[in-house]
Design a protein around this motif. Structure first.
Motif, PDB file in Angstrom:
ATOM      1  N   ILE A  26       6.189  41.025  38.232  1.00 54.97           N
ATOM      2  CA  ILE A  26       6.953  40.846  37.001  1.00 54.97           C
ATOM      3  C   ILE A  26       8.312  41.489  37.232  1.00 54.97           C
ATOM      4  N   PRO A  27       9.414  40.727  37.126  1.00 51.24           N
ATOM      5  CA  PRO A  27      10.740  41.298  37.416  1.00 51.24           C
ATOM      6  C   PRO A  27      11.029  42.511  36.535  1.00 51.24           C
ATOM      7  N   SER A  28      11.636  43.506  37.130  1.00 55.12           N
ATOM      8  CA  SER A  28      11.973  44.724  36.377  1.00 55.12           C
ATOM      9  C   SER A  28      12.993  44.457  35.280  1.00 55.12           C
ATOM     10  N   SER A  29      13.754  43.370  35.413  1.00 57.40           N
ATOM     11  CA  SER A  29      14.774  43.063  34.399  1.00 57.40           C
ATOM     12  C   SER A  29      14.160  42.732  33.044  1.00 57.40           C
ATOM     13  N   ILE A  30      12.844  42.498  32.986  1.00 56.80           N
ATOM     14  CA  ILE A  30      12.210  42.210  31.708  1.00 56.80           C
ATOM     15  C   ILE A  30      12.310  43.415  30.771  1.00 56.80           C
ATOM     16  N   SER A  31      12.500  44.581  31.345  1.00 57.69           N
ATOM     17  CA  SER A  31      12.652  45.783  30.519  1.00 57.69           C
ATOM     18  C   SER A  31      13.996  45.814  29.792  1.00 57.69           C
ATOM     19  N   HIS A  32      14.894  44.874  30.113  1.00 56.04           N
ATOM     20  CA  HIS A  32      16.187  44.801  29.436  1.00 56.04           C
ATOM     21  C   HIS A  32      16.108  44.067  28.101  1.00 56.04           C
ATOM     22  N   LEU A  33      14.947  43.497  27.792  1.00 58.44           N
ATOM     23  CA  LEU A  33      14.795  42.725  26.545  1.00 58.44           C
ATOM     24  C   LEU A  33      14.523  43.708  25.409  1.00 58.44           C
ATOM     25  N   MET A  34      15.574  44.160  24.762  1.00 55.34           N
ATOM     26  CA  MET A  34      15.470  45.250  23.801  1.00 55.34           C
ATOM     27  C   MET A  34      14.832  44.836  22.477  1.00 55.34           C
ATOM     28  N   PHE A  35      14.755  43.527  22.189  1.00 56.50           N
ATOM     29  CA  PHE A  35      14.181  43.078  20.922  1.00 56.50           C
ATOM     30  C   PHE A  35      12.771  42.510  21.091  1.00 56.50           C
ATOM     31  N   LEU A  36      12.244  42.563  22.309  1.00 60.99           N
ATOM     32  CA  LEU A  36      10.954  41.944  22.587  1.00 60.99           C
ATOM     33  C   LEU A  36       9.839  42.686  21.849  1.00 60.99           C
ATOM     34  N   SER A  37       9.101  41.949  21.010  1.00 56.18           N
ATOM     35  CA  SER A  37       7.993  42.546  20.266  1.00 56.18           C
ATOM     36  C   SER A  37       6.667  41.851  20.545  1.00 56.18           C
ATOM     37  N   THR A  38       6.703  40.664  21.167  1.00 55.08           N
ATOM     38  CA  THR A  38       5.487  39.945  21.513  1.00 55.08           C
ATOM     39  C   THR A  38       5.623  39.423  22.940  1.00 55.08           C
TER      40      THR A  38
END
Length: 744
Positions: free
Chosen positions: A618-630
């Motif tokens: 899973i790319p580490s850049s997914i942690s940049h999604l600050m509004f991700l709730s689901t």
């Protein structure tokens, strides 16, 4: 000499100088001697002239502006009056912002709508407002009760205090204003007036009474019906808590043009006496608890333009389409969310209608082709009924439809060709039907304004035509639960979501050419705005929601391509679309890795990639999604450590990562060895996979043994021949054994 009613400093100086020079002539002295005389050497004559001039000036100032002084006194009580900076003694009252005067200089109109005022009306009244005819303080932050002394403004013809925070009972005295013809107290927190005081009130001259959006309750206000000669032309009681039945006496208000009783708790049948309202142009009885059918007397309301009985749930009966043909002026017809039956016949096609909202009823039959001949039709919602057959075609190329909802019916056939003629179409919902065939390629060229495309739960097959990526205003794309195949479009030219200019959330209505009132509901007076009619079911964060276009849905952007058979990788271009709030690619056959640029979905709140064949980390850049709730990436072939930090660390449900044999780290219980080495994690995952294979082998042997045992003995139990042969063999073997034992 001409001087303003409230002179400025220069005018005062000129007046003083003129009076002073005139007085010196009368005293027989030269002007220059007194003018250049030092103030320290004040003679008795000088003092006399000075105080005489000052007295004249004070008298002129006080006599010229009693209305201005009263307004300044009220201004001084306000907590916020920055918008009234022009209100000062240095300027004529008639030149103040929001103030209009007559030829004699008296204040006749005070309009301070949306001026940011904060305070009460306790200090507003003054006997100086003898000529005040119109008072508009709407859309401010005024609070407290409405003072009863407002009723002493005997010249008042129009009073608008809407969209404030007034509380307490409505003063009955307001209805007794002798000249009042427009009273708007809407959108406050006002309660019922005292019935003992209002019972004798006569509102003979009142033409418009607007009380929507307050805390009024009980039965229909009886004082409105006390005088059968009431000249009401507009009655708006919506968005309160009135209950009981709609009175039959309402049919005696024969001058009514606009009647809005929506968003209350009225119950019972609609009285047939309302059919006597021959001047009625707008009737809104929606969002109540009315039952029964539509009175036959309604067919006589020839001037009706906007008719809304939607969302009563219990209105029923066969819809009399034949007498709708008498409504030659009708523009908006809303019967949604009831239990009406019947089918649309050709007589209905004679109307010059602009909006049809028939959703959530039990209407059936085949649609008549003449529907496409309604050349003024902009909005049509026939969803959630029982219509059948194919959508009829039309050769007309001038259909102005902006919104078309046909979902949740039993329509069949291919993608309706008539839609190709709808050049102005913005919203298209064909979901939950039995449409089949391919999605046509012309959809990208013929529908340039398309913003919402919902085709879910049909039987469309083939690939998504690349022309869909040319829809530059596309905001919601829902193709889920079809039989679509092939790779996902690259969306190379679709880099951001342009939004169609939003319609206003409220609306203004001009009643008599002078007044206007703001309504936060369906625009029953201005048929060009149907934003409150629009609604659509959307799977949002794993749940089925019904969004209205006037609120959340106009702010929502996303793609749902789930439950198809798409294959290949996830295009990196898809993850570059700015403004995308949800993306659902679950339950397909997608392979390859999750693109590293997934962190570009800065606005994403929901991301579902589950039930595919995605592999790799899973790319580490997914942690940049600050509004991700689901988030859901379960049931793939992913490996490596689950990224940490920022918003993704709050998503601690292990199930969203489950059934990925190579993933490790929190929130899973599988630790990553050597401080989160993805290689070690992968080796550990392979070891675990081998153990699982061995375990499955044991289970398979045991299951096979049990199955074979029951298969063998089941055969003996059900087939008599096999059973006799088996036991015969056993007996024969037993005899041989016994014989051998005897010989030995």
């Amino acid at each position: 000499m001409t001087v303003e009613a409230t002179p400025n400093g220069t005018a005062y100086n000129a007046i003083f100088r003129s009076i002073f020079m005139l007085a010196t002539r009368l005293l027989g002295q030269t002007n220059m001697q007194l003018i250049h005389q030092r103030p320290t050497a004040m003679t008795p004559q000088y003092n006399l002239l000075y105080f005489s001039a000052l007295s004249v000036l004070l008298c002129m100032a006080s006599a010229a502006g009693p209305e201005g002084e009263a307004l300044l006194r009220w201004k001084s009580t306000l907590l916020n009056s920055s918008s009234l900076s022009s209100w000062s003694r240095a300027k004529s009252t008639c030149k103040w912002d929001g103030v209009d005067c007559d030829a004699a200089g008296h204040v006749t109109h005070l309009s301070l709508q949306n001026s940011g005022l904060n305070g009460t009306l306790d200090a507003f009244y003054s006997t100086a407002f003898w000529h005040l005819a119109e008072l508009d303080l709407s859309e401010n932050n005024l609070f407290g009760t409405i003072p009863t002394n407002i009723s002493l403004l005997l010249s008042l013809t129009s009073l608008c205090l809407s969209n404030n925070n007034f509380v307490g009972a409505i003063p009955c005295e307001l209805y007794g204003l002798p000249r009042i013809d427009w009273l708007d107290l809407s959108n406050n927190q006002l309660t019922n007036p005292d019935p003992t005081k209002c019972s004798h009130m006569s509102i003979m001259h009142l033409s418009s009474l607007i009380l929507r959006g307050n805390k009024l309750n009980g039965t229909f206000p009886s004082f409105i019906l006390n005088n059968t000669f009431v000249m009401l032309s507009a009655l708006v009681l919506s968005d309160n808590a009135f209950s009981g039945s709609i009175p039959k006496g309402l049919g005696n208000l024969t001058n009514l043009k606009y009647m809005d009783l929506s968003w209350n708790q009225f119950s019972g049948v609609i009285p047939m006496e309302l059919g006597k309202l021959g001047s009625l142009q707008t009737m809104d009885l929606s969002w109540n608890m009315l039952s029964g059918g539509l009175p036959q007397s309604f067919s006589a309301m020839h001037r009706i333009k906007k008719f809304n009985v939607g969302n009563n749930l219990h209105l029923s009966g066969n819809l009399p389409f034949e007498w709708f043909s008498n409504w030659t002026f009708v523009q908006v017809l809303n019967i949604a969310n009831n239990t009406f039956t019947g089918s649309i016949n050709k007589a209905f096609c004679q109307l010059d209608i602009q909006a049809l909202h028939f959703s959530n009823n039990i209407l059936s039959g085949v649609l008549p082709g003449c529907l496409w001949n309604l050349l003024s039709l902009e909005y049509m919602d026939l969803s959630s009924n029982a219509f059948v057959g194919e959508v009829p075609t039309s050769t007309d190329t001038t259909i102005p439809l902006v919104s078309l909802h046909l979902s949740k019916n039993k329509f069949t056939g291919c993608f309706p060709p008539v839609i190709k003629n709808l050049k102005s179409l913005v919203y298209l919902d064909l979901g939950d039907n039995k449409f089949s065939g391919k999605i046509p390629s012309w959809i990208g060229r013929s529908l340039p304004m398309l913003s919402i495309l919902r085709l879910r739960s049909n039987m469309f097959h083939g690939s998504i035509p690349w022309e869909v990526t040319q829809l530059s205003y596309l905001q919601l794309l829902d193709l889920a639960e079809n039989n679509l195949t092939g790779p996902l479009p690259r969306f190379g030219s679709f880099t951001y979501i342009k939004k169609i200019p939003k319609r206003k959330h409220g609306w203004w209505v001009i009643i008599d050419g002078r007044h206007r009132v703001h309504m936060d509901g369906i625009d029953m007076f201005n048929s060009s705005d149907y934003s409150r009619l629009e609604q659509m079911d959307i799977i949002w964060k794993g749940r089925d929601y019904t969004f209205t276009f006037s609120t959340s849905i106009m702010l929502m952007c996303g793609f749902d391509l789930s439950s198809n058979s798409f294959s290949g990788d996830i295009p990196a271009e898809l993850l570059n679309i700015q403004g995308l709030q949800f993306l659902n690619l679950s339950r397909n056959n997608l392979s390859g890795g999750i693109p590293n640029n997934i962190g570009n979905l800065k606005s994403a709140e929901s991301l579902d990639l589950s039930w595919n064949k995605l592999s790799g980390p899973i790319p580490s850049s997914i942690s940049h999604l600050m509004f991700l709730s689901t988030l859901n990436v379960s049931n793939n072939l992913l490996s490596g450590e689950i990224p940490r930090g920022n918003q993704i660390q709050t998503l601690n449900d292990p199930s969203i990562y489950s059934n990925n044999l190579g993933l490790c780290g929190p929130p899973l219980s599988i630790p990553c060895k050597n401080d989160s080495s993805s290689t070690t994690a992968l080796d550990g995952a392979k070891e675990q996979h081998h153990e699982l294979e061995t375990l499955w082998l044991y289970y398979s042997v045991i299951a096979g043994t049990v199955f074979g045992f029951w298969l063998w003995f089941g055969s003996l139990f059900f087939w008599k021949i096999w059973r006799l042969a088996f036991f015969g063999c056993i007996d024969a073997m037993q005899q041989k054994v016994m014989q051998q034992l005897k010989h030995t």
